[in-house]
Enzyme design. Sequence first.
Site, PDB file in Angstrom:
ATOM      1  CB  VAL A 115      -7.396  -5.422  -1.849  1.00 18.07           C
ATOM      2  CG1 VAL A 115      -6.363  -5.690  -2.703  1.00 18.07           C
ATOM      3  CG2 VAL A 115      -8.802  -4.893  -2.529  1.00 18.07           C
ATOM      4  N   GLY A 123       5.095  -6.845  -4.867  1.00 19.15           N
ATOM      5  CA  GLY A 123       6.111  -5.996  -5.649  1.00 19.15           C
ATOM      6  C   GLY A 123       6.274  -6.910  -7.122  1.00 19.15           C
ATOM      7  N   GLY A 127      -1.020  -7.306  -7.239  1.00 23.35           N
ATOM      8  CA  GLY A 127      -1.962  -6.469  -6.814  1.00 23.35           C
ATOM      9  C   GLY A 127      -2.712  -5.682  -7.999  1.00 23.35           C
ATOM     10  CE  LYS A 128      -1.398  -2.021 -14.249  1.00 25.73           C
ATOM     11  NZ  LYS A 128      -2.742  -2.469 -14.871  1.00 25.73           N
ATOM     12  CG  ASP A 151      -4.763   0.811   6.141  1.00 32.13           C
ATOM     13  OD1 ASP A 151      -5.507   0.879   6.826  1.00 32.13           O
ATOM     14  OD2 ASP A 151      -4.398  -0.534   6.236  1.00 32.13           O
ATOM     15  CD  GLN A 153      -0.456   1.673   5.553  1.00 33.61           C
ATOM     16  OE1 GLN A 153      -1.150   2.738   5.990  1.00 33.61           O
ATOM     17  NE2 GLN A 153      -0.608   0.498   6.240  1.00 33.61           N
ATOM     18  CE1 TYR A 158      -6.325  -1.034  -4.081  1.00 29.94           C
ATOM     19  CE2 TYR A 158      -5.701   0.165  -2.238  1.00 29.94           C
ATOM     20  CZ  TYR A 158      -6.057  -0.960  -2.711  1.00 29.94           C
ATOM     21  OH  TYR A 158      -6.017  -1.997  -2.320  1.00 29.94           O
TER      22      TYR A 158
END
Length: 178
Positions: A115, A123, A127-128, A151, A153, A158
């Site tokens: 992803v 931002g 991504g969502k 990862d 960070q 998620y």
Amino acid sequence: MSFWKIFFKNTSDMNWQTNIELENTENILLVKHLENEGQYLDIYFSIDDDINLYDLEKLCDSVGWVRRPLKKVKMAIDHSFLTICLFYKSCQKKNLIGFARVTSDNSFNATIWDVVIHPKFQGKGLGKVLMDQVIKQLRYSDISTITLFADPQVVSFYRNLGFITDPDGVKGMFWYPL
């Protein structure tokens, strides 16, 4: 290198219906007039395994991922259950700004990989939006167990989407060649 294996919390009250069938689709408008660096862009998504590998490599480079051999990337994409790309158009050229792929047993389980959203577009909720489309497509295919590797960070990102770490004490294990 540390990763978290994360599971999607399958809640029956969530409505994951979609009118987009899991087939190769192109140029589905996802976000109209997204403001980015003074420009207003229409963001599209496609479910397509005909991805320009050089554009994908540039996208992965933009977030600092280690380069992988393009031949192996192509093989991974070809053997994936689902690939979704986010892009905008300029001069009739697709500009890749987001990507995700999924492997699956085609019945019960799926794992989300790779992803990525270009830093200039992070931002902004893309991504969502990308993850929503991935989950919708998996739920449309009646996949009930959805996992991903992340990862440390980005685990909180998620979590905010409904993923949880280690449900019921399940622990992922890895084997790496020495």
